[in-house]
Design a protein around this motif. Structure first.
Motif, PDB file in Angstrom:
ATOM      1  N   LEU A   1       3.819   5.444  -5.692  1.00 41.12           N
ATOM      2  CA  LEU A   1       3.597   5.489  -7.138  1.00 41.12           C
ATOM      3  C   LEU A   1       2.591   6.583  -7.477  1.00 41.12           C
ATOM      4  CD1 LEU A   1       3.439   1.692  -7.984  1.00 41.12           C
ATOM      5  CD2 LEU A   1       4.947   3.337  -9.065  1.00 41.12           C
TER       6      LEU A   1
ATOM      7  N   LEU B   1      -5.141   1.091  -9.663  1.00 36.76           N
ATOM      8  CA  LEU B   1      -4.402  -0.172  -9.555  1.00 36.76           C
ATOM      9  C   LEU B   1      -4.316  -0.628  -8.099  1.00 36.76           C
ATOM     10  CD1 LEU B   1      -1.281  -0.107 -11.894  1.00 36.76           C
ATOM     11  CD2 LEU B   1      -3.321  -1.519 -12.040  1.00 36.76           C
TER      12      LEU B   1
ATOM     13  N   PHE C   1      -2.618   4.912 -10.779  1.00 37.90           N
ATOM     14  CA  PHE C   1      -2.044   4.102  -9.702  1.00 37.90           C
ATOM     15  C   PHE C   1      -3.036   3.923  -8.556  1.00 37.90           C
ATOM     16  CE2 PHE C   1       1.697   5.874 -11.853  1.00 37.90           C
ATOM     17  CZ  PHE C   1       2.281   4.684 -12.227  1.00 37.90           C
TER      18      PHE C   1
ATOM     19  N   LEU D   1      -0.215  -8.469 -12.390  1.00 39.58           N
ATOM     20  CA  LEU D   1       0.245  -8.011 -11.073  1.00 39.58           C
ATOM     21  C   LEU D   1      -0.342  -8.869  -9.962  1.00 39.58           C
ATOM     22  CD1 LEU D   1       0.251  -4.121 -11.067  1.00 39.58           C
ATOM     23  CD2 LEU D   1       2.164  -5.689 -11.090  1.00 39.58           C
TER      24      LEU D   1
ATOM     25  N   MET E   1       3.826   3.754   7.457  1.00 41.93           N
ATOM     26  CA  MET E   1       3.475   3.876   6.037  1.00 41.93           C
ATOM     27  C   MET E   1       3.963   5.198   5.453  1.00 41.93           C
ATOM     28  SD  MET E   1      -0.256   2.053   5.826  1.00 41.93           S
ATOM     29  CE  MET E   1      -0.384   2.182   4.056  1.00 41.93           C
TER      30      MET E   1
ATOM     31  N   MET F   1       6.379  -1.823 -13.165  1.00 48.25           N
ATOM     32  CA  MET F   1       5.462  -2.264 -12.116  1.00 48.25           C
ATOM     33  C   MET F   1       5.932  -3.583 -11.521  1.00 48.25           C
ATOM     34  SD  MET F   1       3.199  -0.088 -11.610  1.00 48.25           S
ATOM     35  CE  MET F   1       2.096  -1.007 -10.600  1.00 48.25           C
ATOM     36  N   ARG F   2       6.346  -4.475 -12.410  1.00 49.51           N
ATOM     37  CA  ARG F   2       6.773  -5.779 -11.921  1.00 49.51           C
ATOM     38  C   ARG F   2       7.973  -5.632 -10.982  1.00 49.51           C
ATOM     39  NH1 ARG F   2       5.304  -9.083 -15.893  1.00 49.51           N
ATOM     40  NH2 ARG F   2       6.868  -8.227 -17.252  1.00 49.51           N
TER      41      ARG F   2
ATOM     42  N   ILE G   1       9.771   6.868  -2.867  1.00 44.08           N
ATOM     43  CA  ILE G   1       9.684   7.789  -4.004  1.00 44.08           C
ATOM     44  C   ILE G   1      10.995   7.899  -4.793  1.00 44.08           C
ATOM     45  CG2 ILE G   1       9.296  10.198  -4.658  1.00 44.08           C
ATOM     46  CD1 ILE G   1       6.984  10.226  -2.689  1.00 44.08           C
TER      47      ILE G   1
ATOM     48  N   VAL H   1       5.552   0.583 -18.518  1.00 41.34           N
ATOM     49  CA  VAL H   1       4.732   0.365 -17.325  1.00 41.34           C
ATOM     50  C   VAL H   1       4.858  -1.067 -16.801  1.00 41.34           C
ATOM     51  CG1 VAL H   1       2.389   0.325 -16.433  1.00 41.34           C
ATOM     52  CG2 VAL H   1       3.125   2.180 -17.923  1.00 41.34           C
ATOM     53  N   PHE H   2       4.726  -2.053 -17.684  1.00 39.33           N
ATOM     54  CA  PHE H   2       4.724  -3.443 -17.213  1.00 39.33           C
ATOM     55  C   PHE H   2       6.003  -3.797 -16.459  1.00 39.33           C
ATOM     56  CE2 PHE H   2       1.071  -3.459 -19.578  1.00 39.33           C
ATOM     57  CZ  PHE H   2       0.513  -4.700 -19.857  1.00 39.33           C
TER      58      PHE H   2
ATOM     59  N   ALA I   1       0.841  -1.200   0.000  1.00 39.49           N
ATOM     60  CA  ALA I   1       0.000   0.000   0.000  1.00 39.49           C
ATOM     61  C   ALA I   1       0.876   1.249   0.000  1.00 39.49           C
ATOM     62  CB  ALA I   1      -0.926  -0.008   1.210  1.00 39.49           C
TER      63      ALA I   1
ATOM     64  N   LEU J   1      11.648   4.763  -6.811  1.00 38.80           N
ATOM     65  CA  LEU J   1      10.784   4.628  -7.980  1.00 38.80           C
ATOM     66  C   LEU J   1      11.312   5.450  -9.141  1.00 38.80           C
ATOM     67  CD1 LEU J   1       7.242   4.762  -6.361  1.00 38.80           C
ATOM     68  CD2 LEU J   1       8.473   2.814  -7.272  1.00 38.80           C
TER      69      LEU J   1
ATOM     70  N   VAL K   1       7.015  -3.992  -7.592  1.00 34.40           N
ATOM     71  CA  VAL K   1       6.238  -4.873  -6.717  1.00 34.40           C
ATOM     72  C   VAL K   1       7.158  -5.933  -6.105  1.00 34.40           C
ATOM     73  CG1 VAL K   1       4.470  -6.658  -6.700  1.00 34.40           C
ATOM     74  CG2 VAL K   1       4.011  -4.476  -7.781  1.00 34.40           C
TER      75      VAL K   1
ATOM     76  N   PHE L   1       2.244   1.757  -3.462  1.00 26.64           N
ATOM     77  CA  PHE L   1       1.301   2.348  -4.406  1.00 26.64           C
ATOM     78  C   PHE L   1       1.030   3.806  -4.068  1.00 26.64           C
ATOM     79  CE2 PHE L   1       0.833  -1.828  -6.045  1.00 26.64           C
ATOM     80  CZ  PHE L   1       0.499  -1.611  -7.360  1.00 26.64           C
ATOM     81  N   ALA L   2       1.063   4.143  -2.796  1.00 24.27           N
ATOM     82  CA  ALA L   2       0.926   5.550  -2.446  1.00 24.27           C
ATOM     83  C   ALA L   2       2.093   6.330  -3.037  1.00 24.27           C
ATOM     84  CB  ALA L   2       0.876   5.709  -0.934  1.00 24.27           C
TER      85      ALA L   2
ATOM     86  N   LEU M   1      -5.439  -4.100 -18.244  1.00 23.43           N
ATOM     87  CA  LEU M   1      -4.442  -4.929 -18.925  1.00 23.43           C
ATOM     88  C   LEU M   1      -3.335  -5.381 -17.975  1.00 23.43           C
ATOM     89  CD1 LEU M   1      -4.002  -3.185 -22.400  1.00 23.43           C
ATOM     90  CD2 LEU M   1      -5.218  -5.293 -21.840  1.00 23.43           C
ATOM     91  N   VAL M   2      -2.954  -4.517 -17.066  1.00 22.42           N
ATOM     92  CA  VAL M   2      -1.823  -4.844 -16.188  1.00 22.42           C
ATOM     93  C   VAL M   2      -2.255  -5.685 -14.989  1.00 22.42           C
ATOM     94  CG1 VAL M   2       0.155  -3.871 -14.961  1.00 22.42           C
ATOM     95  CG2 VAL M   2      -0.950  -2.557 -16.726  1.00 22.42           C
TER      96      VAL M   2
ATOM     97  N   ILE N   1       6.537   5.662   2.313  1.00 27.51           N
ATOM     98  CA  ILE N   1       6.282   6.474   1.114  1.00 27.51           C
ATOM     99  C   ILE N   1       7.498   7.335   0.824  1.00 27.51           C
ATOM    100  CG2 ILE N   1       4.877   8.322   0.137  1.00 27.51           C
ATOM    101  CD1 ILE N   1       2.522   7.243   1.716  1.00 27.51           C
TER     102      ILE N   1
END
Ligand SMILES: Nc1ncnc2c1ncn2[C@@H]1O[C@H](COP(=O)(O)OP(=O)(O)OP(=O)(O)O)[C@@H](O)[C@H]1O
Ligand SMILES: Nc1ncnc2c1ncn2[C@@H]1O[C@H](COP(=O)(O)OP(=O)(O)OP(=O)(O)O)[C@@H](O)[C@H]1O
Ligand SMILES: O=C(O)CCCC[C@@H]1SC[C@@H]2NC(=O)N[C@@H]21
Ligand SMILES: [Mg+2]
Ligand SMILES: [Mg+2]
Lengths: 205, 247, 251, 247
Positions: free
Chosen positions: A18, A43, A40, A169, C155, C200-201, C163, C196-197, A12, C166, C204, A15-16, A164-165, C159
């Motif tokens: 992102l 997502l 995001f 994921l 959290m 993202m992978r 950042i 993106v793909f 989480a 990323l 994650v 994603f925050a 699509l993603v 973050i």
């Protein structure tokens, strides 16, 4: 005491973060910019479900309120909530809850995911436009013209991209990363172990 | 004292991680775990501090089974992962090192003390307030080591600690490892380049496809390691050649 | 700002650095309210105060300017929209677009207010150690029901930590794409997925690794609390901020 | 033919990447670029295919300046990055290899042909339809090599191609590198473990703090590389020792 929710918590937060990165990519087309941010956000809701997505968005808004430059275009601060986009920021909360809740019913079905995102985005727009109208004193028609219409093509594209993603994921997180951690089964076992010992050895210190 | 007895582990997708692995390591030894890619080295290390729990068999450290007391095991066994970036939690160097002690719920002054001590050990005190992602590769690696030192574990486990470090970086990490050993800790190291550490090694553990295929002093196993996907150090190769000429 | 490198804590010993974070947070809120509520006449002295505060931090202004350029573009947009849309005495009239004097004035005031709000926020983040920021979150949220304050604090910390990583990973993937002839000129819309793909992978997976590393260091929800202590100076600063707000509201 | 003339580059945050670097490499050579962490190796490689453009000076490949014809340079110089994960973009192995040729706007049948050819070269044809992130570390590395082969570049540049590979993986990558060399391409490799490739190297380029500090045949530079943070291969050390005894 039971850190079995460590993983969703880290995700989480990811994603925050992102979302914050997506917010930097902002195209000013009036008082409300076109952003990548809500891609995001969607997502996150699809992947983590309502509860954790809400937590993630909450942490995001909190970080922004405290002055970290995470809002559209690198803005930050409490004043942003009172600005023209404040409604969108707050609207992200119902947005992720709706998306997470609806998509959870679909068990990965693409149409349900799309439906979820459409509903969530509708909720986002409602909050956003209503507040925009209050802040700027525009008429409804005008508020919709600057608060919804310019974003429709982009947001449709984001919904398509997200659908699509998302399944790959989901697979990735379900596997818990082919190269890293404990499997879900092992993870839950692990959590159970923590639970049973948190009371005794974990807490004494 | 580390003891594994008949440990089995397979991942959710059916990949076999460990198969019937049993061995023991006396306290204070420096052990190199070697083997080809995918042979189960990382899986083995993750069992030692309870990140993974065996599906069959048991893992014991100082007599404590990883299944029984996870917080205790986590405190006793520190793990330095391969990718430094993936294990830096804090937003400044000092905060990152404090993360472990904070989880042990130590009082604040004690935490401060340990953080300073650990940063001194890896010569990073002067970067205390810096943001970790601005550090160089070698500094990041040392930071992750400091994060473990601050927890004062009895066993430290390193996954590929030398990868992408230059000669100076390798020497610094090696110095840390030897210091740990000198202070009586048990150290396990996985690496593909065993020549970087073999001179100081007490014991080699050889893995292949999740099985333990060899365990013992380096001199016994070095001559055959290439069979298991591990590069034989030049010096060892030379030694073997010389011995065969002499015979 | 893309790097969050100027934004973010910078070690120092200025008065703002030494304030207790809870007081600092309240002062931030109070002063922000003052900036938002201040009538234009009061903006002068308040701005002067903020600028002085800034000077005491010795930030590298040129780099800062570069990093907030997007923000400046934004301010320009706000200014222009106001200038064009506010009715009043027209100053320039060009093809039916008219810039009014009131518009110019209002635009300038609004843009300046936003600038000052950002400046205040920056003072807060650059002088507040991330651990204290987290502590503030924890303190702030403790009375809030249904929210686990330490978790929320963790959290927010994560973050901040994610950042820059990323940005780094997006950059790496982009240059890998460019190396194979994709990227800038050629990254067609359909190829966005190539960015993106994999990104993202990767992120994650990296998050998974981080969770594991936190577990390995014995992550617990009950952890040593951050220690905070307020002094008399904090009270004084708080009183001063309150006075500023009261004064602006009075005018 | 690669030519750098007085290349300067510093990063946006003031870090110096390259300082006044000049050298030339004849076509068909295998060159090892060595130096400590942060010495500018990666920065140098990124200049060769125009990912970075020099702030002063010029970089030329086969007479084309990187500033003048970026697409041409990108096609001529292929780069294999250190982290395989960062550069695998396709959803399947074949799709990933096709990415480069697609950017060259080749006709579909030609793309297919090249993809098959490249996958054959790295022995990954049988994994054509697999998802790349399920590959092992060594396979991923080979996939990234195939992605470059499919663009048929004249120069191939490898950033730390051996890192975290086992002996078998190292041998496979080395085989690819030697095959490229045998087919007449120029190959540049950065690595901290030069002993893995030095036997096949024509030229060593030594970097330190963004400067070129040495360039020439391995025999000339190996005895002093440790000064620059590069581990001297055991064999070279032994050679030096033996020579000094003989003198
Ligand atoms: N999270 C995971 N999910 C599924 N399979 C996994 C996971 N992690 C590892 N494996 C598999 O388990 C086996 C052992 O992997 P492990 O990572 O322990 O090998 P290793 O010896 O550390 O390899 P390397 O030298 O590449 O680091 C391999 O077949 C691998 O593919
Ligand atoms: N994206 C970047 N932004 C700012 N500085 C950078 C960046 N990339 C590299 N640097 C700096 O440029 C210098 C050269 O870095 P480079 O990555 O080329 O070194 P290297 O020789 O490849 O090191 P390594 O052996 O660790 O890979 C270093 O001081 C580094 O900190
Ligand atoms: O200030 C912020 O950070 C919030 C910006 C909100 C922008 C909204 S989100 C939905 C819609 N789609 C866009 O691309 N922009 C708007
Ligand atoms: Mg491993
Ligand atoms: Mg490099």
């Amino acid at each position: 005491m039971v850190p079995n929710d460590l993983r969703p918590m880290v995700l989480a937060s990811l994603f925050a973060a992102l979302t914050a990165v997506g917010a930097l990519i902002a195209l000013p087309v009036g008082p409300v910019p076109i952003v990548l941010q809500n891609f995001f956000v969607m997502l996150m809701a699809l992947l983590l479900g309502p509860r954790w997505a809400l937590a993630g968005m909450g942490a995001y808004l909190l970080a922004g309120a405290l002055g970290l430059p995470v809002f559209a275009g690198g803005f930050s601060g409490l004043a942003r909530f009172a600005g023209p986009t404040g409604g969108y920021l707050v609207g992200y909360l119902p947005c992720v809850v709706l998306i997470g809740w609806i998509s959870a019913r679909g068990r990965g079905h693409r149409l349900v995911d799309v439906l979820a995102m459409v509903c969530g985005t509708a909720a986002l727009y409602s909050c956003g436009v209503a507040w925009l109208k209050v802040v700027t004193g525009m008429a409804w028609g005008q508020a919709v013209a600057v608060g919804v219409i310019p974003f429709l093509p982009g947001d449709i594209a984001k919904i398509i991209a997200a659908v699509l993603v998302i399944n790959s994921l989901r697979q990735l997180t379900a596997m818990n990363g082919s190269a890293s951690g404990p499997t879900p089964a092992a993870a839950s076992l692990l959590a159970a172990k923590w639970r049973s010992h948190a009371g005794s050895s974990g807490k004494q210190r | 004292m580390i003891r594994l007895a008949n440990v089995h582990f397979s991942y959710a997708d059916g990949n076999i991680g460990l198969q019937d692995v049993s061995f023991g390591i006396p306290a204070g030894e420096l052990v190199v775990v070697a083997g080809a890619n995918g042979s189960g080295k990382t899986t083995l290390l993750k069992h030692l501090n309870g990140l993974l729990l065996p599906q069959r068999g048991r893992v014991e450290v100082d007599g404590i089974c990883t299944r029984d007391d996870l917080p205790g095991i986590r405190q006793r066994v520190g793990m330095v992962f391969q990718h430094a970036d993936a294990q830096i939690v804090g937003e400044t160097v000092a905060e990152d090192v404090a993360f472990g002690p904070e989880n042990l719920c130590l009082p604040r002054p004690e935490i401060e003390r340990r953080v300073t001590e650990a940063l001194e050990a890896v010569s990073l005190v002067h970067k205390k307030h810096q943001r970790p992602h601005l550090l160089s590769g070698g500094e990041k690696r040392r930071l992750t080591i400091a994060g473990i030192l601050a927890m004062q574990p009895a066993v430290v486990v390193f996954d590929e600690p030398f990868s992408s470090l230059d000669l100076f970086g390798v020497r610094q990490v090696l110095r840390q490892i030897l210091a740990l050993k000198a202070s009586g800790r048990t150290v396990l190291v996985t690496t593909h380049d065993i020549d970087k550490i073999i001179a100081h090694t007490d014991r080699v553990v050889l893995m292949q496809e999740g099985r333990l295929v060899g365990e013992g002093p380096p001199s016994q196993w070095l001559p055959v390691v290439e069979r298991y996907g591990v590069r034989q150090p030049e010096a060892s190769r030379l030694g073997v050649a010389v011995r065969s000429w002499l015979n | 700002m893309a790097e969050l490198s100027v934004f973010g804590y910078r070690h120092g010993r200025s008065p703002a650095h030494r304030l207790d974070v809870r007081c600092k947070l309240i002062i931030l809120l109070v002063l922000t309210a003052a900036v938002v509520a201040a009538p234009p006449v009061a903006m002068g002295p308040i701005s002067l105060g903020i600028i002085l505060l800034w000077a005491s931090l010795r930030l590298p202004l040129r780099r800062l300017g570069r990093e907030i350029r997007l923000f400046l573009v934004f301010l320009m947009a706000v200014f222009i929209v106001r200038a064009l849309s506010t009715p009043g005495v027209s100053v320039v009239d060009w093809h039916g677009l008219s810039v009014s004097r009131e518009g110019l004035y209002q635009g300038a005031v609004v843009a300046w207010r936003l600038m000052m709000v950002l400046a205040l926020g920056l003072v807060f983040v650059t002088t507040t150690r991330p651990s204290h920021l987290k502590a503030a979150v924890q303190w702030l949220l403790r009375p809030v029901p249904f929210v686990h304050a330490p978790k929320a604090a963790t959290m927010v910390g994560l973050i901040v930590r994610f950042i820059p990583v990323l940005h780094q990973q997006v950059r790496e993937t982009r240059s890998a794409l460019a190396a194979r002839g994709g990227g800038r000129q050629r990254l067609r819309l359909g190829q966005i997925r190539y960015l993106v793909f994999p990104t993202m992978r990767r992120v994650v997976l990296a998050a998974d690794q981080l969770a594991l590393a936190m577990l390995a260091r014995g992550y617990q929800e009950t952890r040593t609390e951050p220690d905070l202590h307020a002094t008399a100076a904090d009270g004084l600063a708080l009183a001063a901020a309150a006075a500023v707000l009261a004064a602006t509201l009075m005018i």
